[in-house]
Write a protein that holds these residues in place. Structure first.
Motif, short mmCIF file in Angstrom:
data_model
loop_
_atom_site.label_atom_id
_atom_site.label_comp_id
_atom_site.label_asym_id
_atom_site.label_seq_id
_atom_site.Cartn_x
_atom_site.Cartn_y
_atom_site.Cartn_z
N GLU A 308 100.65 54.44 -29.25
CA GLU A 308 101.18 54.96 -30.52
C GLU A 308 102.62 54.49 -30.73
N LYS A 311 102.64 50.91 -31.84
CA LYS A 311 102.34 50.78 -33.27
C LYS A 311 103.56 51.11 -34.11
N THR A 312 104.29 52.13 -33.68
CA THR A 312 105.50 52.52 -34.41
C THR A 312 106.53 51.39 -34.38
N ALA A 314 105.99 48.15 -33.97
CA ALA A 314 105.52 47.05 -34.81
C ALA A 314 105.74 47.36 -36.29
N ALA A 315 105.47 48.59 -36.68
CA ALA A 315 105.65 48.98 -38.08
C ALA A 315 107.12 48.94 -38.49
#
Length: 345
Positions: A308, A311-312, A314-315
């Motif tokens: 998670e 993903k954060t 990368a975002a």
């Protein structure tokens, strides 16, 4: 060394294999990519997980870099250990290879030590090395080491060893502290025998202070995020050296501030407390950029980003327009795996 190392250096992150041994191939590839981006190599720094590496591992990695054709004059290995004897061994090894300098932590296990003790430590290292090529850059990082470098200590070391004490990296995170050292030592002063003999070069430990450092006589930055954003950091450094640029391409103060602000935005992403450490975040970013999950591994006691958190990260990088497609980092995987290299425009 007749030519001092200056500019942008990365405390190169160290890749590990599944068994936690250093991944030499990925390490060399990453170092070569950094050099291609006009970034020097401060291997075995804090973000290299240096104090999780053995003396033998550091010596081996340095040997492998030199054997792979990496120019030692663009390297400043970290050699500071709690043991004087280990520091001497690592430092002598770097000097023999012809490295431009060494970045030396103070002995950091015992806290609140007297400045006399620190002076004796550095003095002992210089004397035991006994080599005119030795260039020591003192490493001030009190948030981690909790043992700092003072102006009084620098003054005393410069007076005793003007040719061996070349400068410092200030990772205090406090610009006023950096400026104190710049005001005291960055400019040769005829009024001080210690300073008249040799210029003391000051690097900042974060590119967030690069513009201020250059404006006040500093020589560059040794920054963690240079591992992933070297070209942009070097661009600001290059443009700060107005005398070396054609008049037509000289930057205004406002343009330099814009470049600094852009660097700060990237830095803030990796400094976020959302992630377990900046080291883990940097490695995860390289894993994303290189499409190479093996890069995410860290050595205990550090831990990797969770799925998670990855993903954060990368975002957030996408949100600030960090364009890893064009960074060239992906080329590392081709170099280490023998796969087809993709050219990015």
């Amino acid at each position: 060394m007749s030519q001092r190392i200056r500019g942008v250096l990365a405390p190169v992150v160290t890749p590990f294999k599944d068994d936690l041994s250093p991944d030499t191939e990925r390490f060399i590839a990453h170092c070569k990519w950094l050099l291609s981006q006009n970034c020097g190599l401060a291997v075995f720094g804090t973000n290299s997980e240096a104090n999780s590496l053995s003396l033998e591992e550091r010596a081996m990695l340095l040997d492998e870099l030199v054997a792979a054709g990496v120019d030692p004059s663009r390297m400043m290995p970290g050699t500071g250990c709690c043991s004087i004897m280990e520091t001497v061994k690592l430092t002598a090894h770097a000097v023999r290879h012809g490295c431009a300098g060494v970045l030396m932590l103070p002995p950091f296990y015992y806290k609140n030590v007297d400045q006399e003790g620190l002076y004796r430590y550095f003095s002992e290292v210089v004397q035991r090395i006994g080599d005119a090529r030795l260039q020591i850059y003192l490493y001030h990082i009190p948030p981690v080491a909790m043992v700092g470098i003072t102006t009084g200590l620098v003054e005393r070391l410069l007076a005793a060893y003007p040719n061996a004490i070349a400068g410092m990296k200030d990772s205090s995170g406090d610009w006023n502290n950096t400026k104190t050292f710049l005001d005291a030592f960055a400019t040769v002063s005829p009024g001080s025998n210690a300073r008249a003999a040799r210029t003391f070069d000051v690097f900042v430990g974060s590119e967030s202070f690069l513009l201020a450092n250059m404006r006040h006589g500093g020589v560059g930055t040794i920054s963690a995020t240079a591992n992933v954003n070297p070209a942009a950091i070097h661009e600001l450094y290059r443009r700060c050296n107005q005398k070396a640029l054609p008049a037509a391409s000289a930057s205004t103060p406002a343009e330099l501030e814009v470049l600094q602000t852009r660097l700060n935005v990237v830095r803030q992403v990796f400094s976020s407390r959302k992630f377990p450490s900046m080291i883990a975040a940097l490695k995860q970013a390289i894993a994303i950029c290189a499409d190479d999950p093996a890069w995410a591994k860290v050595r205990p006691p550090l831990v990797e980003l969770t799925a998670e958190q990855a993903k954060t990260l990368a975002a957030e990088l996408k949100a600030i327009g960090f364009r890893w497609e064009k960074s060239g980092i992906r080329d590392q995987r081709s170099e280490v795996s023998g796969g087809k290299m993709t050219k990015h425009e």
